[in-house]
Design a protein around this motif. Sequence first.
Motif, PDB file in Angstrom:
ATOM      1  N   ASP A 159       0.837  -1.205   0.000  1.00 42.45           N
ATOM      2  CA  ASP A 159       0.000   0.000   0.000  1.00 42.45           C
ATOM      3  C   ASP A 159       0.873   1.257   0.000  1.00 42.45           C
ATOM      4  O   ASP A 159       1.813   1.385   0.807  1.00 42.45           O
ATOM      5  CB  ASP A 159      -0.918   0.029   1.217  1.00 42.45           C
ATOM      6  N   ASP A 160       0.562   2.171  -0.934  1.00 42.47           N
ATOM      7  CA  ASP A 160       1.276   3.460  -1.051  1.00 42.47           C
ATOM      8  C   ASP A 160       2.751   3.299  -1.408  1.00 42.47           C
ATOM      9  O   ASP A 160       3.539   4.222  -1.214  1.00 42.47           O
ATOM     10  CB  ASP A 160       1.151   4.277   0.243  1.00 42.47           C
ATOM     11  N   LYS A 161       3.115   2.138  -1.923  1.00 39.46           N
ATOM     12  CA  LYS A 161       4.503   1.900  -2.334  1.00 39.46           C
ATOM     13  C   LYS A 161       4.564   1.670  -3.848  1.00 39.46           C
ATOM     14  O   LYS A 161       3.579   1.264  -4.464  1.00 39.46           O
ATOM     15  CB  LYS A 161       5.086   0.694  -1.602  1.00 39.46           C
ATOM     16  N   PRO A 162       5.733   1.894  -4.443  1.00 39.15           N
ATOM     17  CA  PRO A 162       5.885   1.594  -5.875  1.00 39.15           C
ATOM     18  C   PRO A 162       5.900   0.094  -6.105  1.00 39.15           C
ATOM     19  O   PRO A 162       6.310  -0.684  -5.230  1.00 39.15           O
ATOM     20  CB  PRO A 162       7.235   2.224  -6.220  1.00 39.15           C
ATOM     21  N   CYS A 163       5.482  -0.311  -7.289  1.00 35.21           N
ATOM     22  CA  CYS A 163       5.385  -1.742  -7.594  1.00 35.21           C
ATOM     23  C   CYS A 163       5.540  -1.963  -9.090  1.00 35.21           C
ATOM     24  O   CYS A 163       5.102  -1.147  -9.903  1.00 35.21           O
ATOM     25  CB  CYS A 163       4.022  -2.264  -7.125  1.00 35.21           C
ATOM     26  N   ALA A 164       6.170  -3.072  -9.445  1.00 33.82           N
ATOM     27  CA  ALA A 164       6.255  -3.514 -10.841  1.00 33.82           C
ATOM     28  C   ALA A 164       5.604  -4.882 -10.953  1.00 33.82           C
ATOM     29  O   ALA A 164       5.559  -5.642  -9.981  1.00 33.82           O
ATOM     30  CB  ALA A 164       7.719  -3.600 -11.297  1.00 33.82           C
ATOM     31  N   THR A 165       5.097  -5.193 -12.127  1.00 35.57           N
ATOM     32  CA  THR A 165       4.583  -6.529 -12.414  1.00 35.57           C
ATOM     33  C   THR A 165       4.624  -6.704 -13.924  1.00 35.57           C
ATOM     34  O   THR A 165       5.156  -5.848 -14.635  1.00 35.57           O
ATOM     35  CB  THR A 165       3.166  -6.726 -11.847  1.00 35.57           C
ATOM     36  N   HIS A 166       4.081  -7.803 -14.430  1.00 39.80           N
ATOM     37  CA  HIS A 166       4.090  -7.985 -15.880  1.00 39.80           C
ATOM     38  C   HIS A 166       3.222  -6.911 -16.531  1.00 39.80           C
ATOM     39  O   HIS A 166       2.094  -6.663 -16.097  1.00 39.80           O
ATOM     40  CB  HIS A 166       3.562  -9.374 -16.252  1.00 39.80           C
TER      41      HIS A 166
ATOM     42  N   LEU B 150       1.511   1.483  -9.025  1.00 35.66           N
ATOM     43  CA  LEU B 150       2.065   0.598 -10.056  1.00 35.66           C
ATOM     44  C   LEU B 150       2.890   1.398 -11.055  1.00 35.66           C
ATOM     45  O   LEU B 150       2.431   2.409 -11.591  1.00 35.66           O
ATOM     46  CB  LEU B 150       0.947  -0.142 -10.790  1.00 35.66           C
ATOM     47  N   MET B 151       4.109   0.933 -11.304  1.00 32.82           N
ATOM     48  CA  MET B 151       5.012   1.573 -12.268  1.00 32.82           C
ATOM     49  C   MET B 151       5.326   0.526 -13.335  1.00 32.82           C
ATOM     50  O   MET B 151       6.329  -0.186 -13.249  1.00 32.82           O
ATOM     51  CB  MET B 151       6.269   2.059 -11.555  1.00 32.82           C
ATOM     52  N   ASP B 152       4.422   0.411 -14.319  1.00 35.43           N
ATOM     53  CA  ASP B 152       4.492  -0.725 -15.233  1.00 35.43           C
ATOM     54  C   ASP B 152       5.648  -0.643 -16.221  1.00 35.43           C
ATOM     55  O   ASP B 152       5.875  -1.580 -16.984  1.00 35.43           O
ATOM     56  CB  ASP B 152       3.172  -0.926 -15.982  1.00 35.43           C
ATOM     57  N   ASN B 153       6.403   0.454 -16.214  1.00 35.34           N
ATOM     58  CA  ASN B 153       7.577   0.523 -17.073  1.00 35.34           C
ATOM     59  C   ASN B 153       8.845   0.048 -16.367  1.00 35.34           C
ATOM     60  O   ASN B 153       9.889  -0.117 -16.992  1.00 35.34           O
ATOM     61  CB  ASN B 153       7.803   1.960 -17.551  1.00 35.34           C
TER      62      ASN B 153
ATOM     63  N   ILE C  99      10.701  -3.630   0.618  1.00 33.85           N
ATOM     64  CA  ILE C  99       9.762  -4.306  -0.265  1.00 33.85           C
ATOM     65  C   ILE C  99      10.272  -4.141  -1.697  1.00 33.85           C
ATOM     66  O   ILE C  99      10.493  -3.022  -2.167  1.00 33.85           O
ATOM     67  CB  ILE C  99       8.343  -3.707  -0.157  1.00 33.85           C
ATOM     68  N   TYR C 100      10.474  -5.256  -2.385  1.00 35.26           N
ATOM     69  CA  TYR C 100      11.032  -5.250  -3.740  1.00 35.26           C
ATOM     70  C   TYR C 100      10.055  -5.948  -4.690  1.00 35.26           C
ATOM     71  O   TYR C 100       9.413  -6.935  -4.319  1.00 35.26           O
ATOM     72  CB  TYR C 100      12.357  -6.001  -3.784  1.00 35.26           C
ATOM     73  N   THR C 101       9.965  -5.440  -5.914  1.00 34.24           N
ATOM     74  CA  THR C 101       9.145  -6.110  -6.924  1.00 34.24           C
ATOM     75  C   THR C 101       9.886  -6.096  -8.262  1.00 34.24           C
ATOM     76  O   THR C 101      10.746  -5.245  -8.492  1.00 34.24           O
ATOM     77  CB  THR C 101       7.769  -5.429  -7.115  1.00 34.24           C
ATOM     78  N   SER C 102       9.527  -7.031  -9.138  1.00 32.71           N
ATOM     79  CA  SER C 102      10.134  -7.065 -10.478  1.00 32.71           C
ATOM     80  C   SER C 102       9.051  -7.057 -11.541  1.00 32.71           C
ATOM     81  O   SER C 102       7.897  -7.397 -11.288  1.00 32.71           O
ATOM     82  CB  SER C 102      11.019  -8.304 -10.645  1.00 32.71           C
ATOM     83  N   GLY C 103       9.458  -6.685 -12.760  1.00 41.32           N
ATOM     84  CA  GLY C 103       8.536  -6.636 -13.884  1.00 41.32           C
ATOM     85  C   GLY C 103       8.245  -8.017 -14.446  1.00 41.32           C
ATOM     86  O   GLY C 103       8.327  -9.032 -13.748  1.00 41.32           O
TER      87      GLY C 103
END
Length: 327
Positions: free
Chosen positions: A126-133, A149-152, A161-165
């Motif tokens: 919540d309220d954090k940046p995130c990447a996904t497919h 969501l930062m889809d680029n 908290i870490y996410t990948s595309g």
Amino acid sequence: MKHISILVPRGHTSLVNIEGSHQIFSELNVFLNELGRAPMFTVQLVGIEKGTSQRNGLFTIAPHVLIRDVKKTDLIVIPSVHGDQKQAMEMNAEFIPWIKSQYAQGASVASLCLGAFFLASTGLLDDKPCATHWKMASAFRQMFPQVNLMDNKIITEKDRIYTSGGAYSYLNLILYLVERMAGRDIAVLASKSYAIDIDRQSQSPFIIFEGQKSHQDEPIKQVQAFIEGNYQDRITVDKLSHQFALGRRSFERRFKKATGNTVMEYIQRIKIEAAKRDFETSGKNINEVIYDVGYTDTKAFRTIFKKITGLTPVEYRNKYNKLEVTV
């Protein structure tokens, strides 16, 4: 020693995410030993049942331990889970209190590709940046509007908290985590050993803009179809609102709500997508493509193209087109 917990969810999980993460993190101790340094990592597959069937029984993963056996971990890796995301969350709800408890104790949490859906369901995004497919960006925004969501992006990071595309970009996040935990030299060694391009930041060149059409606003769908069929022309908001008998303010609000883009953003994305197809498949030079998709200002086109794709028109063409073309 750093303890790494790679989750083994129920459902149609990415075996590549699980095995690849396990292999790279496990191999780090070998790299460290070759450099005369002590091992740093204990890597375990962590599940909620002893044997987890995957791919309709084609594979079965046997976790090293169950969540109740892991009292403290340093990093939790959530692999991509395919299919119905709401169903996947329900099937794996037992993980959630454990993940939140470990995070409260100082653990970092990383989601790979569609694993972002499950991570978001914990509330930790919540309220954090995130990447996904990128293909699932619209569905993600609808389910989790409270997440940025930062889809680029290939990688996002905030507050452990870490996410990948999408898809194999998970490897870039794994290398990033290796660098954070073991140092740049080990990350570079891993990147060379596994032939992974280190420091890749954007998945923009891979995005195919398809337009968000899962909404139920039929007049807006008609506008979308018109834009997609007439992108070579000069299309304005006023022209569209008049042609489809929609008040401008109401039209702009409805369009953004339905598609996730402003009208002008949508027009730009459609034009850029058409240009990308030309760069990939034709022998036209750059200016020919620019004019063919309805731009007269070449500087403006190049600026927008770079903003959307992360590459200049020449870089994009050279990357995806093997034809002999002229500048």
